[in-house]
Write a protein that holds these residues in place. Structure first.
Motif, mmCIF file in Angstrom:
data_model
loop_
_atom_site.group_PDB
_atom_site.id
_atom_site.type_symbol
_atom_site.label_atom_id
_atom_site.label_comp_id
_atom_site.label_asym_id
_atom_site.label_seq_id
_atom_site.Cartn_x
_atom_site.Cartn_y
_atom_site.Cartn_z
ATOM 1 N N ARG A 198 0.829 -1.207 0.000
ATOM 2 C CA ARG A 198 0.000 0.000 0.000
ATOM 3 C C ARG A 198 0.865 1.259 0.000
ATOM 4 N NH1 ARG A 198 -5.025 1.953 1.548
ATOM 5 N NH2 ARG A 198 -4.948 3.971 2.603
ATOM 6 N N ALA A 199 1.933 1.239 0.808
ATOM 7 C CA ALA A 199 2.809 2.407 0.889
ATOM 8 C C ALA A 199 3.441 2.712 -0.466
ATOM 9 C CB ALA A 199 3.888 2.173 1.938
ATOM 10 N N GLU A 222 2.961 6.417 0.300
ATOM 11 C CA GLU A 222 2.907 6.722 1.716
ATOM 12 C C GLU A 222 4.181 6.183 2.383
ATOM 13 O OE1 GLU A 222 -0.625 4.858 3.059
ATOM 14 O OE2 GLU A 222 -1.985 6.306 2.114
ATOM 15 N N ARG A 223 4.322 6.464 3.669
ATOM 16 C CA ARG A 223 5.487 5.971 4.411
ATOM 17 C C ARG A 223 5.005 5.046 5.520
ATOM 18 N NH1 ARG A 223 7.627 10.354 5.533
ATOM 19 N NH2 ARG A 223 9.467 10.380 4.165
ATOM 20 N N ALA A 224 5.544 3.832 5.530
ATOM 21 C CA ALA A 224 5.267 2.879 6.602
ATOM 22 C C ALA A 224 6.559 2.675 7.395
ATOM 23 C CB ALA A 224 4.778 1.549 6.031
ATOM 24 N N GLU A 255 1.493 3.230 10.335
ATOM 25 C CA GLU A 255 0.980 3.495 8.989
ATOM 26 C C GLU A 255 1.014 4.984 8.656
ATOM 27 O OE1 GLU A 255 -2.597 1.481 7.535
ATOM 28 O OE2 GLU A 255 -2.759 0.554 9.507
ATOM 29 N N ASN A 256 1.196 5.262 7.382
ATOM 30 C CA ASN A 256 1.046 6.617 6.825
ATOM 31 C C ASN A 256 1.735 7.664 7.699
ATOM 32 O OD1 ASN A 256 0.219 8.554 5.012
ATOM 33 N ND2 ASN A 256 -1.849 8.718 5.847
ATOM 34 N N GLU A 314 4.076 10.769 8.075
ATOM 35 C CA GLU A 314 4.534 11.862 7.208
ATOM 36 C C GLU A 314 6.030 12.106 7.349
ATOM 37 O OE1 GLU A 314 2.257 15.356 7.876
ATOM 38 O OE2 GLU A 314 0.335 14.433 7.309
#
Length: 688
Positions: free
Chosen positions: A285-286, A291-293, A349-350, A352
């Protein structure tokens, strides 16, 4: 063809039977009709041939006289008598030379298809699709007078055949109709029991009622099928109740197995299996949504000490409290798992900014800093945390986990109870660690290890009283490898045991050499690892090594760490007492950096405390270090123990230690660790 087959497959058995029987009957009737038509066609043609032969023979007899006298007029009149025969289209008489003598034609519109041969044809007949052509000789009493040629039309034959075909088709249609009526009555007797079975099956399927039974009053195969069907229903009905109970039991087991497969039964957190599944999907997903995991590896510091000292129940209780505290530091949606004995992992998760993950790590360390009360014992537990991010550090799950693990080891090496964010430079460190671990397994057999010796000094006389044996690894490619780098690796993979034995054996042999040279006042200090202390045959191996080296056991000092003693149980205490019984002295190395406590010290036969160099480094200026060092010296004296300070580098440090009761020291002020041959030179300098 395929559509017809598909249609037929979808039809009920009654329709299939009907189609099958009608197709069979129709095929048989059709074949029979075709054979009759062919036979009739043959007979019609034979009849036409015979009639044409008769006409030709009659004309040949009548025209023979005219041919003999070459009377064309008479021959033409005789040939014209064919006008009464409708099927004869043309005829001709040829003279003995084969030339046309006279001819006859009916009123034919299309003359293109009725051309007389210019020469007399060969004797015989020939059928085409439209005509019969016949040629035969004309003779009188054996004398050839010429030949006659007749061409007859097959039109009348085809007309007769058409009528015959129409009659056969009518008969075939009537036969099929009668057969269909008979088949309908017969198939009903066959299909009705089958339909009854089908209706029964449908009822059972829709209602799930296995008490319904099929009815059949026939004793044929269908009746047997119905009876077998009812017997099967009896067995299903009996088994159904058993299956319901079994299914319920299986559901309960599946729920439990699913929980066991995905959750840890001690902490009720998700386990490694669930963690890996979740991390794999979050990494995907990242990468997809940019996004950043973040993955955080958490390894509890000194958990094994608590677990071994207070027992596994206390250890489990501690893990539950740690899990609860860590869970409270996370956001909704973040995942925490217990992935090993005292190892936890967190997925954020997610994220920033990586600084957000750092704040979470700090919160985790803060939550674990509070004391934990278990069975009346106040425990302090810390943790080492490694942090890696996707896609910053890795674009797949395995790399991400490896980087978090690497960062966690860096945090542990920094002094524990801290966190470390993964840095690209750590890849080289991890690779170097892998290289060292691989090379370490062959270092002993390749004789790559060497012992250096650091002098231990009497602060009052400034003379050497002993040495500490320190191992060095002479790597053929990396050069001299610091023990700080390879000793932890050897501890983890168990190689510290054979390496430790080599160190002890080499040190004892060197001690024997010095004593034989008359340096009997020298003692030898050797570090003993925690892994060695757990070996069942440790005492026997020490005895054997000392005996084979013929070393004086009273001059041999084994150094232990505080953590090793805190981790010790009854068996360990017995080993230490057996070692002391040999005459070997025990020392505590790096004292003051662990769990310093007089209550622990009283349990073990310790003779010397070695003040860690971290307290000596800033003496005498640092008042805190001065106070701690003074307290350690006082405590050692109260327990009737000797004190030795490590890391002495200045005269001021030496003077402070001496003035406060510390008799012995070692450090760069006196000498760095040196090879064995240089110890003799240092002793010679003392005597100058």
């Amino acid at each position: 063809m395929n559509s017809a087959q598909d249609w037929l497959r979808k039809q009920p058995i009654a329709t299939k039977l009907k189609v099958l029987n009608l197709a069979t009957s129709g095929t048989v009737i059709l074949l029979a009709s075709l054979l009759l038509l062919l036979a009739q066609f043959y007979f019609f043609n034979r009849s036409l041939l015979e009639n044409t032969h008769s006409q030709a023979a009659m004309i040949s007899e009548n025209v023979s006289a005219a041919m003999m006298f070459t009377d064309q007029k008479a021959a033409q009149e005789i040939l014209s008598s064919l006008h009464g025969t409708a099927n004869i289209e043309i005829a001709a008489i040829y003279d003995p030379q084969g030339k046309l003598f006279v001819s006859y034609r009916q009123d034919i519109k299309d003359m293109g298809e009725h051309i007389l041969p210019s020469q007399a044809p060969q004797t015989g007949y020939d059928f085409s699709l439209q005509h019969l052509s016949l040629s035969q000789p004309i003779d009188l009493k054996g004398k050839p007078l010429g030949s006659i040629y007749i061409q007859a039309s097959l039109y009348a034959v085809y007309i007769q055949l058409a009528w015959y075909s129409a009659a056969i088709l009518a008969i075939m249609a009537i036969s099929l109709l009668v057969a269909n009526i008979i088949l309908l009555r017969m198939q009903k007797k066959i299909t009705d029991p089958i339909l009854s079975l089908a209706r029964t099956s449908k009822t059972i399927f829709e209602l799930g009622d296995y008490t319904v039974r099929a009815h059949s009053d026939t004793s044929d195969e269908i009746g047997q099928l119905a009876n077998s069907f009812n017997l099967m229903l009896d067995r299903i009905q009996k088994r159904d109740s058993e299956l319901e109970a079994e299914i319920m039991q299986r559901k309960r087991i599946e729920i439990r197995l699913d929980r066991l497969a995905h959750f840890d039964n001690v902490t009720n957190l998700s386990n490694r299996h669930f963690f890996n599944e979740r991390l794999g999907s979050l990494v995907g997903r990242a990468l997809q949504f940019k996004e950043r995991a973040v993955v955080m590896f958490i390894d509890l510091d000194n958990f094994k000490i608590v677990n071994d000292t207070l027992g596994h129940d206390a250890g489990d209780a501690l893990l539950r409290i740690v899990a609860e505290r860590l869970s409270k530091t996370l956001r909704f949606g973040d995942v925490i798992s217990r992935i090993g004995g005292d190892e936890f992992a967190i997925i954020l998760e997610n994220v920033e900014k990586i600084s957000q993950a750092v704040k979470v790590a700090e919160k985790c360390l803060s939550s674990l800093a509070e004391p934990i009360l278990i069975d009346g014992n106040e425990l302090y537990i810390g943790a080492s945390i490694g942090i890696s991010a996707c896609p910053d550090d890795a674009s797949n799950m395995h790399e991400l986990l490896k980087h978090a693990d690497t960062a966690m080891y860096y945090a542990k090496n920094k002094g524990k109870n801290t966190y470390q964010v993964f840095l690209p430079d750590m890849k080289e460190g991890a690779q170097k660690r892998l290289t060292l671990e691989s090379s370490l397994r062959r270092a002993l057999e390749r004789q790559e290890f060497a012992l250096y010796y650091q002098p231990q000094i009497d602060l009052k006389t400034r003379r050497m009283i002993g040495v500490e044996a320190l191992i060095r690894w002479m790597h053929p490619e990396l050069g001299i490898v610091n023990p700080v780098e390879f000793i932890p690796i050897a501890e983890e993979n168990g190689l510290i045991v054979p390496i430790g034995e080599w160190v002890l054996k080499t040190a004892c042999l060197q001690l024997k050499v010095w004593h034989d040279l008359g340096l009997t006042h020298l003692s030898m200090s050797v570090n003993l690892s925690g892994r060695q202390l757990k070996e069942d045959n440790l005492v026997e191996r020490i005895k054997q090594i000392v005996r084979e080296a013929e070393a004086d056991p009273s001059a041999l000092h084994l150094e232990l760490t505080e953590s090793m003693l805190m981790d010790a149980g009854t068996m360990t205490i017995e080993k230490l007492e057996q070692i002391c019984a040999i005459g070997i002295q025990l020392e505590i190395d790096d004292f003051g950096t662990g769990y310093s406590s007089m209550s622990y010290l009283k349990r073990y036969p310790i003779t010397t405390l070695k003040v860690d160099k971290s307290f000596v480094r800033e003496l005498p200026e640092n008042t805190d270090d001065a106070a701690i060092t003074t307290a350690i010296i006082a405590m050692a004296h109260s327990l009737k123990m000797h004190v030795m300070a490590e890391g002495v580098e200045t005269d001021e440090q030496a003077e402070f230690l001496q003035s406060n009761g510390c008799r012995n020291a070692q450090g760069y002020l006196f000498s760095r660790p040196v090879p064995a041959e240089q110890i003799g030179k240092l002793l010679e300098q003392e005597n100058l």
